[in-house]
Design an enzyme around this catalytic site. Structure first.
Site, PDB file in Angstrom:
ATOM      1  N   ASP A   6       2.479 -37.205  -1.257  1.00  0.00           N
ATOM      2  CA  ASP A   6       2.851 -37.876  -2.372  1.00  0.00           C
ATOM      3  C   ASP A   6       3.428 -36.581  -3.435  1.00  0.00           C
ATOM      4  O   ASP A   6       2.559 -36.021  -4.058  1.00  0.00           O
ATOM      5  CB  ASP A   6       1.660 -38.488  -3.066  1.00  0.00           C
ATOM      6  CG  ASP A   6       1.903 -38.976  -4.522  1.00  0.00           C
ATOM      7  OD1 ASP A   6       3.313 -38.952  -4.882  1.00  0.00           O
ATOM      8  OD2 ASP A   6       1.065 -39.588  -5.188  1.00  0.00           O
ATOM      9  N   ASN A   9       6.426 -35.332  -9.856  1.00  0.00           N
ATOM     10  CA  ASN A   9       7.025 -34.411 -10.769  1.00  0.00           C
ATOM     11  C   ASN A   9       6.301 -33.152 -11.105  1.00  0.00           C
ATOM     12  O   ASN A   9       6.692 -32.163 -11.561  1.00  0.00           O
ATOM     13  CB  ASN A   9       7.662 -35.119 -12.193  1.00  0.00           C
ATOM     14  CG  ASN A   9       8.954 -35.937 -11.627  1.00  0.00           C
ATOM     15  OD1 ASN A   9      10.001 -35.286 -11.292  1.00  0.00           O
ATOM     16  ND2 ASN A   9       8.888 -37.071 -11.718  1.00  0.00           N
ATOM     17  N   SER A  10       4.753 -33.068 -11.061  1.00  0.00           N
ATOM     18  CA  SER A  10       3.951 -32.184 -12.024  1.00  0.00           C
ATOM     19  C   SER A  10       3.221 -31.729 -10.645  1.00  0.00           C
ATOM     20  O   SER A  10       3.036 -30.593 -10.307  1.00  0.00           O
ATOM     21  CB  SER A  10       3.078 -32.718 -12.859  1.00  0.00           C
ATOM     22  OG  SER A  10       3.868 -33.123 -13.820  1.00  0.00           O
ATOM     23  N   LYS A  13       0.577 -34.141  -3.881  1.00  0.00           N
ATOM     24  CA  LYS A  13      -0.771 -34.469  -3.026  1.00  0.00           C
ATOM     25  C   LYS A  13      -0.610 -34.757  -1.732  1.00  0.00           C
ATOM     26  O   LYS A  13       0.391 -35.215  -1.460  1.00  0.00           O
ATOM     27  CB  LYS A  13      -1.286 -35.731  -4.064  1.00  0.00           C
ATOM     28  CG  LYS A  13      -1.797 -35.367  -5.384  1.00  0.00           C
ATOM     29  CD  LYS A  13      -0.803 -35.535  -6.238  1.00  0.00           C
ATOM     30  CE  LYS A  13       0.045 -36.602  -6.663  1.00  0.00           C
ATOM     31  NZ  LYS A  13       1.026 -36.342  -7.856  1.00  0.00           N
ATOM     32  N   TYR A  86      13.804 -55.044  -7.898  1.00  0.00           N
ATOM     33  CA  TYR A  86      14.420 -54.259  -8.942  1.00  0.00           C
ATOM     34  C   TYR A  86      15.966 -54.033  -8.390  1.00  0.00           C
ATOM     35  O   TYR A  86      16.349 -54.233  -7.267  1.00  0.00           O
ATOM     36  CB  TYR A  86      13.808 -52.965  -8.602  1.00  0.00           C
ATOM     37  CG  TYR A  86      13.619 -52.097  -9.492  1.00  0.00           C
ATOM     38  CD1 TYR A  86      13.020 -52.422 -10.816  1.00  0.00           C
ATOM     39  CD2 TYR A  86      14.218 -50.752  -9.704  1.00  0.00           C
ATOM     40  CE1 TYR A  86      12.738 -51.544 -11.804  1.00  0.00           C
ATOM     41  CE2 TYR A  86      14.021 -49.861 -10.486  1.00  0.00           C
ATOM     42  CZ  TYR A  86      13.309 -50.109 -11.804  1.00  0.00           C
ATOM     43  OH  TYR A  86      12.842 -49.275 -12.729  1.00  0.00           O
ATOM     44  N   ASP A  95       7.225 -43.916  -5.436  1.00  0.00           N
ATOM     45  CA  ASP A  95       5.612 -44.086  -5.850  1.00  0.00           C
ATOM     46  C   ASP A  95       5.362 -45.252  -6.223  1.00  0.00           C
ATOM     47  O   ASP A  95       4.376 -45.736  -5.839  1.00  0.00           O
ATOM     48  CB  ASP A  95       5.368 -42.764  -6.621  1.00  0.00           C
ATOM     49  CG  ASP A  95       6.139 -42.792  -7.928  1.00  0.00           C
ATOM     50  OD1 ASP A  95       7.258 -43.243  -7.938  1.00  0.00           O
ATOM     51  OD2 ASP A  95       5.803 -42.160  -8.708  1.00  0.00           O
ATOM     52  N   ARG A  96       6.371 -45.969  -7.016  1.00  0.00           N
ATOM     53  CA  ARG A  96       5.781 -47.133  -7.686  1.00  0.00           C
ATOM     54  C   ARG A  96       5.869 -48.230  -6.626  1.00  0.00           C
ATOM     55  O   ARG A  96       5.082 -49.251  -6.683  1.00  0.00           O
ATOM     56  CB  ARG A  96       6.909 -47.521  -8.729  1.00  0.00           C
ATOM     57  CG  ARG A  96       7.086 -46.658  -9.836  1.00  0.00           C
ATOM     58  CD  ARG A  96       8.052 -46.724 -10.877  1.00  0.00           C
ATOM     59  NE  ARG A  96       7.974 -48.284 -11.557  1.00  0.00           N
ATOM     60  CZ  ARG A  96       9.053 -48.705 -12.194  1.00  0.00           C
ATOM     61  NH1 ARG A  96      10.179 -48.087 -12.357  1.00  0.00           N
ATOM     62  NH2 ARG A  96       8.780 -49.881 -12.849  1.00  0.00           N
TER      63      ARG A  96
END
Ligand SMILES: Nc1ncnc2c1ncn2[C@@H]1O[C@H](COP(=O)(O)OP(=O)(O)O)[C@@H](O)[C@H]1O
Ligand SMILES: CC(C)(COP(=O)(O)O)[C@@H](O)C(=O)NCCC(=O)O
Length: 230
Positions: A6, A9-10, A13, A86, A95-96
């Site tokens: 995963d 942006n920071s 994982k 969407y 990720d969403r």
């Protein structure tokens, strides 16, 4: 063994999965991808949820070369019982989307809050229909925006006093209320009565403002596990 990655942006994982192993997630700063290499050497293949730059994706592919370079997932319109309208479906952050896939297992109306670099708030019905979502700056980003556009100090969302009677507490609690208030308003407008689940690095910080909410760590990795199952 397969590797679930995963890439946010920071933080990045990852978990090595397979057999009867339980979910053990390791993490590193997104600038320190090298930390992933040991797991990459142990895995037969890797599935990747990546949001962020194409340059970072290229670095990840190189690191994951020992296990085939990684299968970089893309949000789908209709998979795993989740209907994603969407526009266009693939532009929904993967990720969403994986969060929706993981949450779908619960078969109930849900609001999914992902509190990371950005904050996302997504609604999914008990029947698996994605009912839209919003993107806000994350708690750190809100503080940086304030510090950049005023002479206020840079506050990091760690400790704050209630009632807020000092500058740092006022800024810190302000960001927490902005985020949690958005969650409650969004739920009222779009899926009243839905249960709230929170994931991401700031889940613990937001939970006290969201009565009844449950933390489910590592939702994107759980979404990948679900996709491998079906
Ligand atoms: N254990 C933790 N406690 C508090 N904050 C954390 C923790 N882990 C991460 N964070 C914060 O959460 C954010 C990253 O969360 P994460 O969900 O990994 O985001 P992303 O997916 O955007 O990389 C960062 O702002 C980081 O400072
Ligand atoms: C909204 C996000 C930046 C969240 O990323 P994160 O905070 O998890 O690193 C990411 O899901 C993204 O880049 N989404 C693409 C745009 C969209 O979902 O509409």
């Amino acid at each position: 063994m397969w590797l679930a990655v995963d890439s946010g942006n920071s933080f990045i994982k990852w978990a090595l999965l397979g057999g009867n192993s339980s979910l053990v997630v390791e993490y590193a700063d997104s600038n320190n991808l090298q930390a992933l290499s040991k797991a990459a050497a142990e895995a037969d293949d890797a599935w990747v949820s990546h949001v962020g730059s194409v340059q970072q994706a290229a670095r990840l592919r190189t690191l994951l070369a020992p296990c085939g370079g990684g299968n970089f997932l893309i949000s789908q319109a209709h998979t795993a019982g989740v209907k994603n309208n969407y526009q266009p479906p693939e532009s929904l952050g993967v990720d969403r989307w994986l969060g929706l896939v993981a949450a779908r297992i619960q078969f109930r109306d849900l609001i999914i809050v992902s509190a990371g670099t950005a904050i996302t708030i997504d609604a999914v019905s008990a029947t698996g229909v994605f009912l839209g979502g919003v993107i806000l700056p994350g708690l750190n980003a809100m503080q940086r925006a304030l510090a950049d556009s005023t002479s206020l100090p840079l506050a990091m969302p760690v400790q704050a006093n209630w009632p807020p009677m000092d500058t740092i507490s006022a800024m810190t609690v302000g960001a927490q209320l902005a985020a949690s208030g958005a969650v409650l308003t969004f739920r009222r407008r779009q899926l009243a009565g839905a249960a709230i689940i929170i994931t991401g690095g700031h889940a613990d910080t937001l939970k006290p403002w969201l009565p009844g909410a449950r933390i489910v760590p590592h939702l994107p990795i759980r979404g990948m596990m679900r996709l491998r199952e079906i």
